[in-house]
Structures are given as structure tokens and as C-alpha cells.
Design a protein around this motif. Structure first.
Motif, mmCIF file in Angstrom:
data_model
loop_
_atom_site.group_PDB
_atom_site.id
_atom_site.type_symbol
_atom_site.label_atom_id
_atom_site.label_comp_id
_atom_site.label_asym_id
_atom_site.label_seq_id
_atom_site.Cartn_x
_atom_site.Cartn_y
_atom_site.Cartn_z
ATOM 1 N N VAL A 19 0.855 -1.188 0.000
ATOM 2 C CA VAL A 19 0.000 0.000 0.000
ATOM 3 C C VAL A 19 0.892 1.240 0.000
ATOM 4 N N GLY A 20 0.609 2.165 -0.895
ATOM 5 C CA GLY A 20 1.429 3.371 -0.999
ATOM 6 C C GLY A 20 2.383 3.336 -2.177
ATOM 7 N N ASP A 21 2.627 2.136 -2.726
ATOM 8 C CA ASP A 21 3.432 2.039 -3.959
ATOM 9 C C ASP A 21 2.730 2.783 -5.097
ATOM 10 N N VAL A 22 3.500 3.095 -6.124
ATOM 11 C CA VAL A 22 2.865 3.630 -7.332
ATOM 12 C C VAL A 22 3.139 2.678 -8.496
ATOM 13 N N LEU A 23 2.319 2.813 -9.537
ATOM 14 C CA LEU A 23 2.445 1.991 -10.740
ATOM 15 C C LEU A 23 3.102 2.802 -11.846
ATOM 16 N N VAL A 24 4.116 2.220 -12.470
ATOM 17 C CA VAL A 24 4.816 2.883 -13.576
ATOM 18 C C VAL A 24 4.637 2.040 -14.836
ATOM 19 N N LEU A 25 4.468 2.713 -15.968
ATOM 20 C CA LEU A 25 4.379 2.026 -17.259
ATOM 21 C C LEU A 25 5.484 2.564 -18.168
ATOM 22 N N THR A 26 6.205 1.655 -18.849
ATOM 23 C CA THR A 26 7.407 2.093 -19.582
ATOM 24 C C THR A 26 7.221 2.250 -21.093
ATOM 25 N N LYS A 27 6.059 1.878 -21.625
ATOM 26 C CA LYS A 27 5.792 2.138 -23.048
ATOM 27 C C LYS A 27 4.358 2.623 -23.180
ATOM 28 N N PRO A 28 4.069 3.418 -24.196
ATOM 29 C CA PRO A 28 2.683 3.885 -24.372
ATOM 30 C C PRO A 28 1.776 2.765 -24.850
ATOM 31 N N LEU A 29 0.508 2.912 -24.606
ATOM 32 C CA LEU A 29 -0.507 1.978 -25.096
ATOM 33 C C LEU A 29 -0.893 2.347 -26.540
ATOM 34 N N GLY A 30 -1.610 1.459 -27.192
ATOM 35 C CA GLY A 30 -2.176 1.806 -28.500
ATOM 36 C C GLY A 30 -1.506 1.138 -29.683
ATOM 37 N N THR A 31 -0.678 0.095 -29.445
ATOM 38 C CA THR A 31 0.008 -0.525 -30.584
ATOM 39 C C THR A 31 -0.994 -1.215 -31.521
ATOM 40 N N THR A 32 -1.990 -1.875 -30.952
ATOM 41 C CA THR A 32 -2.983 -2.539 -31.811
ATOM 42 C C THR A 32 -3.802 -1.513 -32.590
ATOM 43 N N ALA A 87 12.481 8.862 -9.842
ATOM 44 C CA ALA A 87 13.881 8.628 -10.216
ATOM 45 C C ALA A 87 13.986 7.503 -11.249
ATOM 46 N N TYR A 88 13.157 6.473 -11.085
ATOM 47 C CA TYR A 88 13.136 5.380 -12.064
ATOM 48 C C TYR A 88 12.813 5.933 -13.453
ATOM 49 N N CYS A 89 11.731 6.712 -13.529
ATOM 50 C CA CYS A 89 11.295 7.258 -14.820
ATOM 51 C C CYS A 89 12.363 8.174 -15.419
ATOM 52 N N LYS A 90 12.991 8.948 -14.563
ATOM 53 C CA LYS A 90 14.018 9.880 -15.034
ATOM 54 C C LYS A 90 15.213 9.117 -15.600
ATOM 55 N N GLU A 91 15.609 8.056 -14.895
ATOM 56 C CA GLU A 91 16.803 7.341 -15.347
ATOM 57 C C GLU A 91 16.557 6.562 -16.635
ATOM 58 N N ILE A 92 15.400 5.954 -16.773
ATOM 59 C CA ILE A 92 15.155 5.202 -18.010
ATOM 60 C C ILE A 92 15.121 6.169 -19.196
ATOM 61 N N ALA A 128 16.791 8.988 -19.338
ATOM 62 C CA ALA A 128 18.181 9.420 -19.563
ATOM 63 C C ALA A 128 18.950 8.371 -20.377
ATOM 64 N N ILE A 129 18.735 7.113 -20.089
ATOM 65 C CA ILE A 129 19.468 6.038 -20.767
ATOM 66 C C ILE A 129 18.936 5.787 -22.179
ATOM 67 N N GLU A 130 17.625 5.760 -22.327
ATOM 68 C CA GLU A 130 17.044 5.299 -23.581
ATOM 69 C C GLU A 130 16.391 6.386 -24.427
ATOM 70 N N GLY A 131 16.159 7.539 -23.824
ATOM 71 C CA GLY A 131 15.519 8.605 -24.582
ATOM 72 C C GLY A 131 14.012 8.446 -24.726
ATOM 73 N N TYR A 132 13.442 7.543 -23.941
ATOM 74 C CA TYR A 132 11.988 7.366 -23.973
ATOM 75 C C TYR A 132 11.410 7.579 -22.577
ATOM 76 N N GLN A 133 10.276 8.255 -22.537
ATOM 77 C CA GLN A 133 9.603 8.496 -21.269
ATOM 78 C C GLN A 133 9.010 7.233 -20.659
ATOM 79 N N ALA A 134 8.917 7.217 -19.329
ATOM 80 C CA ALA A 134 8.039 6.267 -18.632
ATOM 81 C C ALA A 134 7.085 7.128 -17.809
ATOM 82 N N TRP A 135 5.959 6.546 -17.353
ATOM 83 C CA TRP A 135 4.921 7.341 -16.702
ATOM 84 C C TRP A 135 4.434 6.683 -15.416
ATOM 85 N N ILE A 136 4.178 7.520 -14.429
ATOM 86 C CA ILE A 136 3.476 7.034 -13.237
ATOM 87 C C ILE A 136 1.991 7.015 -13.602
#
Lengths: 373, 373
Positions: free
Chosen positions: A183-196, A326-331, A333-341
Motif C-alpha cells: 500500500v502506498g506504492d505507485v504503478l509505472v508504465l514504460t511504453k505507451p498503449l495503442g500498438t494494436t 527517479a526510475y522514470c528519469k533514469e530510463i 536518460a538512458i534510452e531517450g523514452y519516457q516512462a509514466w506514473i
């Protein structure tokens, strides 16, 4: 983009779908699959040291080995081409198989096997052009992941098929067991939806039929091509960095978003939690304009309900709240793609839901992902 | 035998075969496969200690691991049902996957993944009856082999599909590297040939068409049913004991006989020998009456040429001459099934051939394998 096409195959796939909306020919409905799996005694393995407990139902299997401290983390996945560039399709198929292993935090894959179905509808020339390109894409993605293809199986099949097996023999510390959301964790997604949605919209544009007639009222050709391009690069992108950072930022668990859609996989991950928690999703990052496309098709694409199937989607991760940014920021920085809470973990009975009016985050294509990729 | 049938599937398979003789829809011609594999850099792995050297092209992949002294031995295989009992079909599919690992002398399989294609042509009832039975057969064979199913992939596909992945993480001493045949060795085969011929003959009998009209001139209904029954039990039988005995009797290498037929696999094994040897095959153990059936079809079934595809066939083994009889005797003592010395290893350039007039050994069905199996 290369000019090779797989006309027969994609045509047949369309013909035999129960509907060309909201149901992909390559995926069994989740309920049917679970019913069939009743035939198998789900192997829930409990390590004698009280460590890992994983069976069928999560992204990879985890098998404790005869050799002390070692586990076999493994996944098999294959499907039918959904884009018309065989080389990129091979990369996507490889990224998709690897993703199941990456979802467990495992970043070193020891080998891969390739699964290939050569369509009985292909001419010899189509076969000799298309199949080697798919294989090359698969191989290049495997190389980029630092692994190699050690074998495989090739058959004739009405539908062209591509996929494989990824295996890692690893120590327990390499695995992020996906059951520790708090409880209190957040959910992060690393790629956008909508590929189909993006690949369907592109097919409708190419067909120039009645569906495109409706679509062109809400989106431009450029929108469609940029979205398709973004979908391709997103699907071909490895979740390896996302997996590596699970360890650094003390993730409490992850899954990858594929055939059951964001909500389907969120529900599955929630079901496997040890604690009494539930997931609530507030934000939906979607490839630009694809929410509009989905809406224009009525409710059939179920994108904003989180039920549109994704191919080689991102990792959905439970992270301690203080680590997520920090997770979203680092990914990025490394890959040039956003991640989202995209949501939060609250007290509950291991379920998942999307709030009534989620915020849609429009994820634009980058120029360097342009159509002439 | 159970009464379930897979009529749509087998029918379609027949329709789309280039010919219904001499070519199975599920196997690419060997030459085409090798051509396509040119797209992949064959990974020939050489252990740093000078031990194992195995790549694509043999039955299983062998991958040296990061963990000293350990190797991943692995195979993926799947195909389309060829008999009308789904439970036995599941057992055959499992035995067939395991066989690739057993051919390397490895007897302990750490886990399996199941690959399943649910036919788009099945009714819901067919699906709910047939698929769980296939899965149960696969699971029971895995259990009999002392391993378990830890995951898998299920898709919709025009043709019903069944198969899987077998993995073993093992020490070098558990592996019989198949490259040490020496002049003077003999060749042993652990299952009779003729599984394809027997299943085709059974299909022709069921169809009661023109082909059956020709067949009934040379064989009786009882002959067909006994042969079919023997083929089923042979295909469902594990090569695990055969693999275990490779070690005891110092085998110089083995392969399993499947889609390329006895000669195709003998040639492939010969090609991988370190020494300058060739294989000469003198005897062909064949399920009773199936040589007659093959002959009555002209040259199309290519059984006596060693080119009729087999499903879940036996191990073809290079054994020191003085050990071969004892090997055959012990496998029969343990399992109740004969093995046969079928040829010799002589000096040569890594080729294989069958002598002009090989001796056909008629292998009868046992009463306990009767039709009501």
C-alpha cells in the motif's frame, strides 16, 4: 520502411477473425485460456528455502534447479505478423519473447530458440525474401540483448508465425519476484498503449475502405503514419533497461503488457500479490491520436478500458513511491523514452481497475522515428 | 481408443499438402530449411576447455552457461495432430520434444513448456473436449519422464498444433556429444520405422476411398489396425531408457529419427562426426506389413529409401561393436521392446547410405498394444 508485404497472410488473418475489432486472432480470450489451463495442474513451486513461489500464469516460469541456488527463468511466445515489414516484425517478435523474462527483473538471457511458421500461402519468392528478413530481425534483436539463437523449429503453417523461447539460468538475486506490492506504492508504465489501434488504423488507411472514410474525419494521414511508426519502434524496443532498473529502484514486482491489455495484465499481477492490495490506474499514456481513433470506433477497441491487446508492450511496475520519479528519469536518460506514473497501490483484495475518467497522456512520435524508419 | 475426432483439421492438412504422399505438411523440405537457416549465423559454440562444440542442426542446442561446468541442453518442437486420439496425441507430442534431449544422452529434464494452437475451425465443444485431453496426454508423458510443465503459450491457429520445449541444465558428463563415431562401430535403432505409413494407411482405410481399394489387395483390416496401434504406442514411448543406456554402453553419438526419415537423420549425424567415417545401413526394422503398403504405393512413400518422415521415432546410435548386442538386450529387458543393429560405421567422408537391397525386419504388434488400447 521496406517494401515487402505479406498480403496473403494479413488478409487471411483478417478473414478468420471473429471480428476485426477488439479481438486478435492470435490470442485466446483470457477466460477460455484459463478454462483450458484447468486441464493442467498448475505447478506452484515453493523453494525449500522459502524463497520463490511461481507457476503458470505469470510472465515467465521459474524452476528451481538441481544445482544449488540456481533457477531456470523461461518464456515461450509466438504470434502472427501484424506489420508489413518482416525485418522489424522479427525484432518485435524477439523483443516480445524477451520481455517476459525482463518482467521478472532478469536481464541476462543465456540463449534463445526461434519458432517459425512459413505460410503455406506464400510463393517461393515471398518465402525466400520474407522469412530470412524476419529471421535477421529476430537475430539482430537477440544480439542487441546480448544473447544468441541456439536453435529452433520451423514448420509450414497456413498463417506465418514468428516467436521463440528465452531462457536464463540465474541466481535468486537476479529475479524480482512479482508479489511484493505494498500500500502506498505507485504503478509505472514504460511504453505507451495503442500498438494494436495504431496497426489497425494503418491497415484501414492502406485499405482505403469504409473504415478509413470514418477515420479521416478525426485524424490525418500524417497522424496515422506517425502513430504506426511510433508503434513499430515501441514494439521493437527491448525492456532490458526497464528490467535492469527494477533492481536499482527496489521494485516490488512487474509484468509486461501484451495480449490481455493494460487492465488484464494489471489484474493478473494484482492476483499474484502476497499482501492485500489493489491497483488503481489514473493515467493512460497512449500513442498520439490513438485515443481519438479508438473513440471514433465506439467502444469496440476498448483502448480506454485498458482492454486493447498490446504487442511487446512496456513493463507495468510496482515501485516504492519515493523511487518512482527517479526510475522514470533514469530510463529516459538512458534510452531517450519516457516512462509514466499511471496509478497507485491501495489496500484491497488483489484486483485492479481504471478510474472512471482516466487522464489520457498523448505520446507523440519523435521525428527520428519518422515514417522512413 | 477414444472416439474423439479432429476431422476439420486433418482434412485441411490433407487439402493443403502439395501431395498426400511423401511430404508431410508440417515439415519443410530439408533443403529449404537449410537454405533459410543461412539467414542465421549458425552458432557453433566451442567450450573454452575444448569440450563441447554444438550449434544449430543437431537435435538439441547445448549452451555453455555462466555457471562453471553447467550447460543448457534444450529443444523446441511442435507439429499437427496425425492421429485421432487427442490424449495419445498429447503423449506423442511430449515424447517427441523430449526425444531431442534424450538423443544427447541427457535423461533429466528440468522443465517443459507447452505450445498449443487451438484450431479456429473447432466448435466450442470440440475445443473443450479435445484440447484438455491433448494437454492431459502431454502432462502425463512429462510426468512419466520425471519432469513437469512450467508454462507455455496457447494461440488460435487454423491448424491444431501441439508441442513444447524441454530444457535440462546439466553437467558435461550427462551429455553424449554425438560426434565420436569410429570405424568398426555399429548402428542401432530403438524403434521401428513406418509411423507415417501406418497413420496414412489408417486414414485411407477410414476414408474407404480409391486408395483403400488398392491397399486391401495387399493387407487386411486387421493388419492396418495393428500397425496403427503399434505406431501409436511406438510414438508415445519415451526414448529415456535408450538415452540412459547410451552412457552405460559408451555410445559414440546418437540422433533421433523424425521428419527427415532414417536416412536424412543418419546423414545429418554423419555430417557432424569428428572422424572420417560414413554410415552404411543394411537392415530396416519396419512396423509389420508397412513395407508392403509402401511398395504398393510405388516409390512415393520412400519408406525403404529411408526417407519417409517418422514422428517421435527411435534413437539411431553409434555403438562400439562389442557393446551393441548388450545394449539391445538390456533395453528389451527393461522396456519389453526390441532394438536392432541396422548398420555399420566404415571409413568415409561423413555421409550415410542404405545398401541397395536392405533386409526388411517385420516388427509385429503385440497383443497388449491391440486396437482397444
Amino acid at each position: 520502411m521496406a517494401e515487402q508485404h505479406l498480403p496473403d497472410v494479413s488478409q487471411e488473418a483478417t478473414e478468420t477473425k471473429p471480428e476485426d475489432l477488439g479481438f486478435l486472432a492470435d490470442e485466446l480470450p483470457q477466460a477460455v485460456l484459463l478454462k483450458l489451463l484447468e486441464g493442467i495442474d498448475t505447478e506452484v513451486v515453493k523453494d525449500t528455502e522459502g524463497g520463490l513461489k511461481i507457476g503458470i500464469g505469470l510472465d515467465s516460469s521459474i524452476t528451481p534447479l538441481r544445482h544449488p541456488g540456481l533457477y531456470l527463468v523461461q518464456s515461450v511466445d509466438f504470434f502472427y505478423p501484424l506489420i508489413d515489414d518482416p525485418y522489424v516484425m522479427g525484432k518485435i517478435a524477439c523483443a516480445n519473447v524477451l520481455s517476459d523474462v525482463y518482467a521478472m527483473g532478469v536481464t541476462e538471457v543465456d540463449n534463445m530458440l526461434m519458432i517459425l511458421g512459413v505460410s503455406t500461402k506464400m510463393t517461393e519468392t515471398e518465402r525466400d525474401v520474407v522469412i530470412p528478413l524476419m529471421m535477421a530481425g529476430f537475430r539482430d534483436a537477440a544480439q542487441a540483448a546480448g544473447t544468441k539463437i541456439m536453435g529452433g523449429q520451423t514448420v509450414m503453417n497456413p498463417w506465418c508465425t514468428i516467436g521463440g523461447v528465452a531462457s536464463s539460468i540465474c541466481a535468486e538475486k537476479e529475479i524480482v519476484v512479482p508479489g511484493n506490492a505494498a500500500v502506498g506504492d505507485v504503478l509505472v508504465l514504460t511504453k505507451p498503449l495503442g500498438t494494436t489501434v495504431a496497426t489497425l488504423a494503418y491497415q484501414w488507411f492502406n485499405a482505403q475502405g469504409e473504415r478509413w472514410g470514418r477515420l479521416r474525419a478525426v485524424v490525418s494521414v500524417k497522424d496515422i503514419l506517425l502513430a504506426y511508426s511510433r508503434a513499430m519502434s515501441s514494439m521493437a524496443r527491448l525492456n532490458q533497461t526497464a528490467a535492469m532498473l527494477l533492481h536499482k529502484y527496489n521494485a516490488h514486482g512487474a509484468t509486461d503488457v501484451t495480449g490481455f491489455g493494460l487492465l488484464g495484465h494489471a489484474e493478473n499481477l494484482a492476483k499474484h500479490q502476497i499482501g492485500e492490495v489493489s491497483f488503481v490506474i489514473h493515467n493512460l499514456p497512449v500513442i498520439a491520436k490513438m485515443a481519438l481513433v479508438a473513440k471514433s470506433c465506439g467502444s469496440s477497441l476498448r483502448l480506454l478500458q485498458g482492454l486493447s491487446p498490446e504487442t511487446s508492450g512496456g513493463l507495468l511496475i510496482c515501485l516504492p513511491r519515493e523511487q518512482a520519479a527517479a526510475y522514470c528519469k533514469e530510463i529516459e536518460a538512458i534510452e531517450g523514452y519516457q516512462a509514466w506514473i499511471i496509478g497507485i497501490v491501495e489496500k484491497g483484495m488483489r484486483t485492479a481497475r481504471i478510474i472512471e475518467k482516466p487522464r489520457v497522456i498523448e505520446v507523440p512520435s519523435k521525428e527520428r522515428e519518422g515514417y522512413l524508419w
